[in-house]
Scaffold this motif. Sequence first.
Motif, PDB file in Angstrom:
ATOM      1  N   TYR A 135       0.848  -1.198   0.000  1.00  7.29           N
ATOM      2  CA  TYR A 135       0.000   0.000   0.000  1.00  7.29           C
ATOM      3  C   TYR A 135       0.885   1.251   0.000  1.00  7.29           C
ATOM      4  CZ  TYR A 135      -3.366   3.535   1.252  1.00  7.29           C
ATOM      5  OH  TYR A 135      -4.124   4.670   1.240  1.00  7.29           O
ATOM      6  N   GLU A 136       1.898   1.245   0.878  1.00  4.59           N
ATOM      7  CA  GLU A 136       2.780   2.416   0.963  1.00  4.59           C
ATOM      8  C   GLU A 136       3.561   2.620  -0.333  1.00  4.59           C
ATOM      9  OE1 GLU A 136       4.257   3.011   5.412  1.00  4.59           O
ATOM     10  OE2 GLU A 136       4.737   1.017   4.627  1.00  4.59           O
ATOM     11  N   ILE A 137       4.061   1.542  -0.919  1.00  9.43           N
ATOM     12  CA  ILE A 137       4.809   1.649  -2.174  1.00  9.43           C
ATOM     13  C   ILE A 137       3.928   2.280  -3.254  1.00  9.43           C
ATOM     14  CG2 ILE A 137       5.809   0.269  -4.062  1.00  9.43           C
ATOM     15  CD1 ILE A 137       6.861  -1.654  -1.758  1.00  9.43           C
ATOM     16  N   THR A 138       2.687   1.864  -3.312  1.00 11.00           N
ATOM     17  CA  THR A 138       1.749   2.433  -4.289  1.00 11.00           C
ATOM     18  C   THR A 138       1.564   3.930  -4.052  1.00 11.00           C
ATOM     19  OG1 THR A 138       0.578   0.337  -4.440  1.00 11.00           O
ATOM     20  CG2 THR A 138      -0.623   2.274  -5.166  1.00 11.00           C
ATOM     21  N   ARG A 139       1.308   4.294  -2.806  1.00  7.53           N
ATOM     22  CA  ARG A 139       1.081   5.708  -2.475  1.00  7.53           C
ATOM     23  C   ARG A 139       2.316   6.558  -2.748  1.00  7.53           C
ATOM     24  NH1 ARG A 139      -3.720   6.397  -3.284  1.00  7.53           N
ATOM     25  NH2 ARG A 139      -5.240   6.103  -1.661  1.00  7.53           N
ATOM     26  N   TYR A 140       3.481   6.101  -2.268  1.00  9.26           N
ATOM     27  CA  TYR A 140       4.695   6.901  -2.468  1.00  9.26           C
ATOM     28  C   TYR A 140       5.087   6.989  -3.936  1.00  9.26           C
ATOM     29  CZ  TYR A 140       5.457   7.528   2.509  1.00  9.26           C
ATOM     30  OH  TYR A 140       5.320   7.913   3.816  1.00  9.26           O
ATOM     31  N   GLY A 141       4.874   5.918  -4.688  1.00  6.24           N
ATOM     32  CA  GLY A 141       5.164   5.963  -6.119  1.00  6.24           C
ATOM     33  C   GLY A 141       4.291   6.985  -6.833  1.00  6.24           C
ATOM     34  N   THR A 142       3.018   6.988  -6.499  1.00 13.29           N
ATOM     35  CA  THR A 142       2.084   7.953  -7.099  1.00 13.29           C
ATOM     36  C   THR A 142       2.453   9.378  -6.696  1.00 13.29           C
ATOM     37  OG1 THR A 142       0.288   6.342  -7.164  1.00 13.29           O
ATOM     38  CG2 THR A 142      -0.352   8.662  -7.160  1.00 13.29           C
ATOM     39  N   LEU A 143       2.681   9.594  -5.407  1.00 14.95           N
ATOM     40  CA  LEU A 143       3.025  10.940  -4.926  1.00 14.95           C
ATOM     41  C   LEU A 143       4.311  11.451  -5.585  1.00 14.95           C
ATOM     42  CD1 LEU A 143       2.108  10.575  -1.156  1.00 14.95           C
ATOM     43  CD2 LEU A 143       1.113  12.254  -2.741  1.00 14.95           C
ATOM     44  N   LYS A 144       5.285  10.561  -5.745  1.00 14.04           N
ATOM     45  CA  LYS A 144       6.551  10.961  -6.381  1.00 14.04           C
ATOM     46  C   LYS A 144       6.302  11.415  -7.826  1.00 14.04           C
ATOM     47  CE  LYS A 144      10.886   9.183  -8.064  1.00 14.04           C
ATOM     48  NZ  LYS A 144      11.624   7.978  -8.404  1.00 14.04           N
ATOM     49  N   ARG A 145       5.512  10.628  -8.573  1.00  9.25           N
ATOM     50  CA  ARG A 145       5.216  11.000  -9.969  1.00  9.25           C
ATOM     51  C   ARG A 145       4.463  12.333 -10.032  1.00  9.25           C
ATOM     52  NH1 ARG A 145       4.276   5.698 -10.013  1.00  9.25           N
ATOM     53  NH2 ARG A 145       2.017   5.881 -10.024  1.00  9.25           N
ATOM     54  N   TRP A 146       3.502  12.520  -9.132  1.00  9.81           N
ATOM     55  CA  TRP A 146       2.759  13.781  -9.121  1.00  9.81           C
ATOM     56  C   TRP A 146       3.673  14.947  -8.750  1.00  9.81           C
ATOM     57  CZ3 TRP A 146      -2.191  11.834  -6.133  1.00  9.81           C
ATOM     58  CH2 TRP A 146      -2.979  11.083  -7.016  1.00  9.81           C
ATOM     59  N   ALA A 147       4.563  14.734  -7.790  1.00 11.36           N
ATOM     60  CA  ALA A 147       5.507  15.792  -7.398  1.00 11.36           C
ATOM     61  C   ALA A 147       6.389  16.174  -8.585  1.00 11.36           C
ATOM     62  CB  ALA A 147       6.347  15.343  -6.205  1.00 11.36           C
ATOM     63  N   GLU A 148       6.813  15.167  -9.379  1.00 12.84           N
ATOM     64  CA  GLU A 148       7.604  15.451 -10.586  1.00 12.84           C
ATOM     65  C   GLU A 148       6.798  16.314 -11.544  1.00 12.84           C
ATOM     66  OE1 GLU A 148      10.272  11.329 -10.561  1.00 12.84           O
ATOM     67  OE2 GLU A 148       8.475  11.421 -11.806  1.00 12.84           O
ATOM     68  N   THR A 149       5.544  15.931 -11.776  1.00 14.42           N
ATOM     69  CA  THR A 149       4.667  16.684 -12.687  1.00 14.42           C
ATOM     70  C   THR A 149       4.469  18.115 -12.202  1.00 14.42           C
ATOM     71  OG1 THR A 149       3.523  14.645 -13.296  1.00 14.42           O
ATOM     72  CG2 THR A 149       2.365  16.709 -13.751  1.00 14.42           C
ATOM     73  N   LEU A 150       4.368  18.271 -10.884  1.00 15.78           N
ATOM     74  CA  LEU A 150       4.127  19.598 -10.292  1.00 15.78           C
ATOM     75  C   LEU A 150       5.408  20.404 -10.108  1.00 15.78           C
ATOM     76  CD1 LEU A 150       1.508  18.431  -7.636  1.00 15.78           C
ATOM     77  CD2 LEU A 150       1.033  19.928  -9.615  1.00 15.78           C
ATOM     78  N   GLY A 151       6.560  19.822 -10.465  1.00 16.55           N
ATOM     79  CA  GLY A 151       7.830  20.535 -10.352  1.00 16.55           C
ATOM     80  C   GLY A 151       8.300  20.714  -8.911  1.00 16.55           C
TER      81      GLY A 151
END
Length: 164
Positions: free
Chosen positions: A112-128
């Motif tokens: 569950y955590e891996i899924t959440r952190y992976g998603t958050l990381k990708r979104w953070a990249e998109t958001l700069g």
Amino acid sequence: MPKEKKLEDLFHDTLKDIYYAEKKILKALPKMARAAESQDLKAAFEKHRDQTEGHVERLQQVFEAMGKRAQGKTCEAIEGIIAEGEEIMEEFKDMPALDAGLISSAQAVEHYEITRYGTLKRWAETLGMKDAVKLLDATLKEEAQTDEDLTKLAEKSANMKAAA
């Protein structure tokens, strides 16, 4: 008419979700360590508890970078996963399959955590959000390593003991 929600809103909402989850996990890990029969598994849970404190601190830094207060939002998923783990602790107490069950519960949390952190990381990249990317990536790597370590413990002894 409600304000249009964008990726930054979703990021913040998901950040609150994982922050709540990490705080719940901090409370669950000592119980799991006490329940574990294998010293290696006890040690793994204790090590991960220390890491989880660092995960909470990193999340607080991400909130800070956003100019937001660090706060959690009830995460039903983690509530359910932890409840399943508590059920295993009760139903398999003093049984040969206890440690295998504890490992499976811990891995459900890790996935569950891996899924959440992976998603958050990708979104953070998109958001700069470069600082957030680094913080989230560090935690993502630790969660993946913990999952790998748990698999090794399961394969080395817990699953065999449970099957005997």
